[in-house]
Write a protein that holds these residues in place. Sequence first.
Motif, mmCIF file in Angstrom:
data_model
loop_
_atom_site.group_PDB
_atom_site.id
_atom_site.type_symbol
_atom_site.label_atom_id
_atom_site.label_comp_id
_atom_site.label_asym_id
_atom_site.label_seq_id
_atom_site.Cartn_x
_atom_site.Cartn_y
_atom_site.Cartn_z
ATOM 1 N N UNK A 1 0.617 6.276 2.070
ATOM 2 C CA UNK A 1 0.756 4.843 2.217
ATOM 3 C C UNK A 1 1.419 4.572 3.560
ATOM 4 N N UNK A 2 0.734 3.909 4.427
ATOM 5 C CA UNK A 2 1.307 3.599 5.723
ATOM 6 C C UNK A 2 1.982 2.258 5.723
ATOM 7 N N UNK A 3 2.147 1.716 6.907
ATOM 8 C CA UNK A 3 2.765 0.412 7.059
ATOM 9 C C UNK A 3 1.741 -0.668 6.744
ATOM 10 N N UNK A 4 2.019 -1.505 5.765
ATOM 11 C CA UNK A 4 1.063 -2.535 5.338
ATOM 12 C C UNK A 4 0.815 -3.560 6.428
ATOM 13 N N UNK A 5 1.812 -3.818 7.246
ATOM 14 C CA UNK A 5 1.629 -4.815 8.296
ATOM 15 C C UNK A 5 0.609 -4.355 9.333
ATOM 16 N N UNK A 6 0.563 -3.079 9.602
ATOM 17 C CA UNK A 6 -0.405 -2.586 10.579
ATOM 18 C C UNK A 6 -1.805 -2.480 9.968
ATOM 19 N N UNK A 7 -1.883 -2.443 8.646
ATOM 20 C CA UNK A 7 -3.164 -2.327 7.969
ATOM 21 C C UNK A 7 -3.649 -3.660 7.410
ATOM 22 N N UNK A 8 -2.923 -4.726 7.626
ATOM 23 C CA UNK A 8 -3.200 -5.988 6.939
ATOM 24 C C UNK A 8 -2.312 -6.013 5.713
ATOM 25 N N UNK A 9 -2.704 -6.732 4.724
ATOM 26 C CA UNK A 9 -1.904 -6.785 3.508
ATOM 27 C C UNK A 9 -2.142 -5.551 2.654
ATOM 28 N N UNK A 10 -1.220 -5.331 1.707
ATOM 29 C CA UNK A 10 -1.391 -4.217 0.781
ATOM 30 C C UNK A 10 -2.576 -4.501 -0.125
ATOM 31 N N UNK A 11 -3.363 -3.487 -0.382
ATOM 32 C CA UNK A 11 -4.508 -3.666 -1.260
ATOM 33 C C UNK A 11 -4.127 -3.338 -2.702
ATOM 34 N N UNK A 12 -5.068 -3.520 -3.611
ATOM 35 C CA UNK A 12 -4.814 -3.289 -5.029
ATOM 36 C C UNK A 12 -4.406 -1.850 -5.313
ATOM 37 N N UNK A 13 -4.959 -0.898 -4.569
ATOM 38 C CA UNK A 13 -4.610 0.496 -4.767
ATOM 39 C C UNK A 13 -3.124 0.734 -4.500
ATOM 40 N N UNK A 14 -2.600 0.090 -3.475
ATOM 41 C CA UNK A 14 -1.164 0.230 -3.175
ATOM 42 C C UNK A 14 -0.319 -0.334 -4.312
ATOM 43 N N UNK A 15 -0.760 -1.449 -4.888
ATOM 44 C CA UNK A 15 -0.021 -2.062 -5.989
ATOM 45 C C UNK A 15 -0.092 -1.166 -7.230
ATOM 46 N N UNK A 16 -1.243 -0.580 -7.488
ATOM 47 C CA UNK A 16 -1.380 0.352 -8.613
ATOM 48 C C UNK A 16 -0.430 1.525 -8.423
ATOM 49 N N UNK A 17 -0.360 2.035 -7.210
ATOM 50 C CA UNK A 17 0.550 3.161 -6.921
ATOM 51 C C UNK A 17 1.999 2.742 -7.137
ATOM 52 N N UNK A 18 2.318 1.493 -6.836
ATOM 53 C CA UNK A 18 3.665 0.981 -7.048
ATOM 54 C C UNK A 18 3.990 0.992 -8.545
ATOM 55 N N UNK A 19 3.039 0.569 -9.370
ATOM 56 C CA UNK A 19 3.241 0.589 -10.826
ATOM 57 C C UNK A 19 3.390 2.028 -11.323
ATOM 58 N N UNK A 20 2.593 2.928 -10.795
ATOM 59 C CA UNK A 20 2.711 4.336 -11.177
ATOM 60 C C UNK A 20 4.084 4.875 -10.779
ATOM 61 N N UNK A 21 4.565 4.443 -9.638
ATOM 62 C CA UNK A 21 5.903 4.836 -9.171
ATOM 63 C C UNK A 21 6.957 4.357 -10.163
ATOM 64 N N UNK A 22 6.869 3.097 -10.564
ATOM 65 C CA UNK A 22 7.822 2.531 -11.513
ATOM 66 C C UNK A 22 7.735 3.206 -12.875
ATOM 67 N N UNK A 23 6.542 3.641 -13.258
ATOM 68 C CA UNK A 23 6.334 4.290 -14.555
ATOM 69 C C UNK A 23 6.691 5.771 -14.533
ATOM 70 N N UNK A 38 8.085 2.154 0.650
ATOM 71 C CA UNK A 38 8.909 1.016 0.238
ATOM 72 C C UNK A 38 10.045 0.746 1.218
ATOM 73 N N UNK A 39 10.534 1.799 1.854
ATOM 74 C CA UNK A 39 11.619 1.645 2.827
ATOM 75 C C UNK A 39 11.155 0.955 4.106
ATOM 76 N N UNK A 40 9.844 0.978 4.377
ATOM 77 C CA UNK A 40 9.327 0.438 5.637
ATOM 78 C C UNK A 40 8.412 -0.772 5.472
ATOM 79 N N UNK A 41 8.138 -1.170 4.252
ATOM 80 C CA UNK A 41 7.202 -2.278 4.029
ATOM 81 C C UNK A 41 7.885 -3.357 3.192
ATOM 82 N N UNK A 42 8.237 -4.445 3.826
ATOM 83 C CA UNK A 42 8.922 -5.543 3.134
ATOM 84 C C UNK A 42 8.052 -6.133 2.025
ATOM 85 N N UNK A 43 6.744 -6.203 2.259
ATOM 86 C CA UNK A 43 5.835 -6.773 1.267
ATOM 87 C C UNK A 43 5.853 -5.948 -0.027
#
Length: 88
Positions: A1-23, A38-43
């Motif tokens: 997962x890179x910097x979302x700002x350089x790639x545009x907004x975070x896509x659904x895959x990034x959000x799914x990975x976030x849920x997997x991280x929390x789980x 998460x340390x480098x992406x405010x979004x």
Amino acid sequence: MGDCHSLGDCDDNRIVRLYEYLDGALSLKDLTEVKAHLEHCAECAEEYDLECIIRSVVRRSCQEIAPDTLKSKIITRISEIRVESGHA
């Protein structure tokens, strides 16, 4: 997962990975990668914080216990429905 700002907004895959991280459902490598992201992406960090709050509220609300009178009414109604439908 890179910097979302350089790639545009975070896509659904990034959000799914976030849920997997929390789980706790990620490998150690993926866990490290998401944590670093998460340390480098405010979004994503904001989405993470929001999800933590939601999970906390849900967890607290699930600890409430239904009153005995409500439980009795539900059991009575289930019994009535079974009798009415012939499944008693």
